[in-house]
Design a protein around this motif. Structure first.
Motif, PDB file in Angstrom:
ATOM      1  N   GLU A  43       0.730  -1.117  -0.111  1.00  0.00           N
ATOM      2  CA  GLU A  43       0.056  -0.163  -0.048  1.00  0.00           C
ATOM      3  C   GLU A  43       0.595   1.116  -0.101  1.00  0.00           C
ATOM      4  N   TYR A  44       1.764   0.399   0.794  1.00  0.00           N
ATOM      5  CA  TYR A  44       2.788   2.279   0.636  1.00  0.00           C
ATOM      6  C   TYR A  44       4.348   2.629  -0.017  1.00  0.00           C
ATOM      7  N   ASN A  45       4.954   3.056   0.210  1.00  0.00           N
ATOM      8  CA  ASN A  45       6.665   3.178  -0.030  1.00  0.00           C
ATOM      9  C   ASN A  45       7.108   3.127   0.873  1.00  0.00           C
ATOM     10  N   CYS A  46       7.469   1.829   1.118  1.00  0.00           N
ATOM     11  CA  CYS A  46       7.933   1.663   1.932  1.00  0.00           C
ATOM     12  C   CYS A  46       9.742   1.455   2.920  1.00  0.00           C
ATOM     13  N   ILE A  47       9.633   2.225   3.779  1.00  0.00           N
ATOM     14  CA  ILE A  47      11.622   1.883   4.485  1.00  0.00           C
ATOM     15  C   ILE A  47      11.671   1.503   5.291  1.00  0.00           C
ATOM     16  N   TYR A  48      12.674   0.330   5.837  1.00  0.00           N
ATOM     17  CA  TYR A  48      12.743  -0.459   6.244  1.00  0.00           C
ATOM     18  C   TYR A  48      14.093  -0.372   7.178  1.00  0.00           C
ATOM     19  N   SER A  49      13.990  -0.084   8.735  1.00  0.00           N
ATOM     20  CA  SER A  49      15.953   0.085   8.836  1.00  0.00           C
ATOM     21  C   SER A  49      16.006  -0.585  10.148  1.00  0.00           C
ATOM     22  N   ILE A  50      17.252  -1.290  10.169  1.00  0.00           N
ATOM     23  CA  ILE A  50      18.170  -1.643  11.109  1.00  0.00           C
ATOM     24  C   ILE A  50      17.941  -0.868  12.163  1.00  0.00           C
ATOM     25  N   ALA A  51      17.985  -0.135  12.965  1.00  0.00           N
ATOM     26  CA  ALA A  51      18.144   0.955  13.817  1.00  0.00           C
ATOM     27  C   ALA A  51      20.112   0.626  15.014  1.00  0.00           C
ATOM     28  N   ASP A  52      20.503   0.409  13.848  1.00  0.00           N
ATOM     29  CA  ASP A  52      21.288  -0.285  14.963  1.00  0.00           C
ATOM     30  C   ASP A  52      22.211   1.000  15.381  1.00  0.00           C
ATOM     31  N   LEU A  53      22.566   2.421  15.362  1.00  0.00           N
ATOM     32  CA  LEU A  53      23.065   3.509  16.527  1.00  0.00           C
ATOM     33  C   LEU A  53      21.948   3.776  17.867  1.00  0.00           C
ATOM     34  N   HIS A  54      21.493   3.759  17.175  1.00  0.00           N
ATOM     35  CA  HIS A  54      20.051   3.776  18.649  1.00  0.00           C
ATOM     36  C   HIS A  54      20.003   2.575  19.665  1.00  0.00           C
ATOM     37  N   SER A  55      20.907   1.672  18.993  1.00  0.00           N
ATOM     38  CA  SER A  55      20.460   0.648  19.599  1.00  0.00           C
ATOM     39  C   SER A  55      22.412   0.209  20.743  1.00  0.00           C
ATOM     40  N   LEU A  56      23.296   1.647  20.288  1.00  0.00           N
ATOM     41  CA  LEU A  56      24.529   1.272  21.028  1.00  0.00           C
ATOM     42  C   LEU A  56      24.360   3.212  22.063  1.00  0.00           C
ATOM     43  N   THR A  57      23.054   2.737  22.223  1.00  0.00           N
ATOM     44  CA  THR A  57      22.095   3.827  23.537  1.00  0.00           C
ATOM     45  C   THR A  57      22.624   2.896  24.732  1.00  0.00           C
ATOM     46  N   VAL A  58      22.975   1.900  24.847  1.00  0.00           N
ATOM     47  CA  VAL A  58      22.375   1.042  26.095  1.00  0.00           C
ATOM     48  C   VAL A  58      24.360   0.449  25.778  1.00  0.00           C
ATOM     49  N   LYS A  59      24.951  -0.281  26.736  1.00  0.00           N
ATOM     50  CA  LYS A  59      26.087  -0.636  26.527  1.00  0.00           C
ATOM     51  C   LYS A  59      25.958  -2.099  25.372  1.00  0.00           C
ATOM     52  N   ARG A  60      26.898  -2.578  24.856  1.00  0.00           N
ATOM     53  CA  ARG A  60      26.666  -3.280  23.134  1.00  0.00           C
ATOM     54  C   ARG A  60      28.419  -3.975  22.938  1.00  0.00           C
TER      55      ARG A  60
END
Ligand code: TYM
Length: 336
Positions: free
Chosen positions: A36-53
């Motif tokens: 139905e939409y032009n879809c853009i899906y991301s893997i938010a790896d920068l977000h996941s750096l906000t906790v220790k990885r």
């Protein structure tokens, strides 16, 4: 991109193995909305750096999440599928938006408060700024709609506020996005503490169904799910455990909540829990098997990531240049 269609953006963090909550609240809808939409899906790896990885784990979870998206039915030929850190415009727009965001707006975010408690030894600036990065993700693509679970609603409200603030201060630039939050399944609760949402970072493994759990584990966890002592299968505010199981069964099977209540009228909790476990296992086991197959073809997954990053960079840089120009950053003319 099809110009007749509206634009949709969403993302999941590669932090741990996604749960049934991530699937029912978000990924399932990513799949159903992709035509139905032009879809853009991301893997938010920068977000996941906000906790220790652990760096090695973050790298492998990034690829695993890409494979999971595809295994769930997201078609990389139809949508733009990419890794957030492969498009530097996300971090760059965050800086610009940071200059228009007030600390009070970020410190009152529920997720910031929750995560500050659960990661008390690492309350870093990224944890606080996390919603602004999410705003940048969304605003870079002229996004009209954002499918999310209920826990992300507050972040989407900030996105709308910042888009309006920027448009008013400069001139119309950003589309003000709308959330798409499912009627049932927007907040799948912990199986052990149904007053809290199901989360992949829960210390108690019995509290969540991971997308990599096998059939035995899924059924075992549902059998141990905390309910109450009424033995009546109906939704009610004072029956959060049973209500959660009914919601899960409803979203997984496509039956209305009232139909689920009718189907299990007079049935005991033990039998109901097994039925929910079986329905969930039937849904997740083929996804798990397909993900495993995809992970054996690293060249294919890398190719998808590279192509997605090219598409996303093109779109994001166009918007970023516009923003830089509007805020007054100087751009020298290049001689032909
Ligand atoms: P994340 O990775 O925590 O979760 C991904 C999606 O899953 C939904 N979700 C749930 N839905 C129902 N029940 C639950 N128990 C449950 N747990 C999680 C979330 O609401 C989310 O939709 N910041 C985001 C990722 C992100 C993003 C974005 C999302 C980054 N940029 C831009 C939308 C648009 C996050 O941490 O999601």
């Amino acid at each position: 991109m099809d110009t007749d269609k509206k634009t949709l953006y969403s993302a999941v963090q590669p932090s741990g193995v996604p749960t049934l909550g991530n699937y029912l609240g978000a990924i399932k809808n990513f799949v159903s909305l992709q035509d139905e939409y032009n879809c853009i899906y991301s893997i938010a790896d920068l977000h996941s750096l906000t906790v220790k990885r652990e760096p090695k784990e973050l790298r492998s979870q990034t690829v695993e999440l890409l494979a999971l998206y595809i295994a769930c039915g997201i078609d990389p030929e139809k949508v733009c599928l990419f890794v957030q850190s492969h498009v530097s415009a996300h971090a760059e727009l965050t800086w610009i938006l940071n200059t228009m965001t007030y600390p009070g707006e970020l410190s009152r975010m529920t997720q910031f408060k929750d995560k500050s408690r659960s990661h008390a030894d690492n309350v870093n600036m990224g944890l606080m700024d996390y919603p602004v990065l999410m705003c940048s993700d969304i605003l870079l693509y002229g996004t009209d709609v954002v499918p999310i679970g209920a826990d992300q609603k507050q972040h989407l409200e900030l996105t709308r506020d910042l888009a309006i603030r920027f448009n008013n201060r400069y001139s119309p630039t950003f589309t003000v996005p709308e959330p798409i939050i499912p009627k049932t399944g927007a907040r799948i609760m912990s199986l052990q503490d149904p007053l809290h949402k199901m989360s992949k970072s829960d210390d108690n493994e019995n509290a969540y169904i991971s997308m990599s759990d096998d059939k035995d584990a899924i059924i075992r966890k549902f059998k141990r799910a905390v309910t109450d002592s009424d033995n009546v299968i109906v939704c009610s505010d004072d029956k959060p455990g049973v209500t959660n199981l009914i919601s899960i069964y409803s979203v997984v099977t496509g039956l209305e909540v009232s139909e689920v209540e009718k189907k299990f009228a007079g049935v005991g909790y033990g039998e109901f829990k097994v039925a929910v476990g079986e329905a969930v296992a039937e849904l997740l086991c083929p996804i798990r098997a397909r993900q495993k197959e995809l992970l054996a073809d690293k060249a294919y997954l890398d190719g998808v990531m590279i192509r997605g990053a090219e598409q996303a960079n093109y779109l994001a840089n166009k918007m970023l240049s516009k923003v830089y120009r509007k805020v007054g950053l100087y751009s020298p003319e290049r001689k032909k």
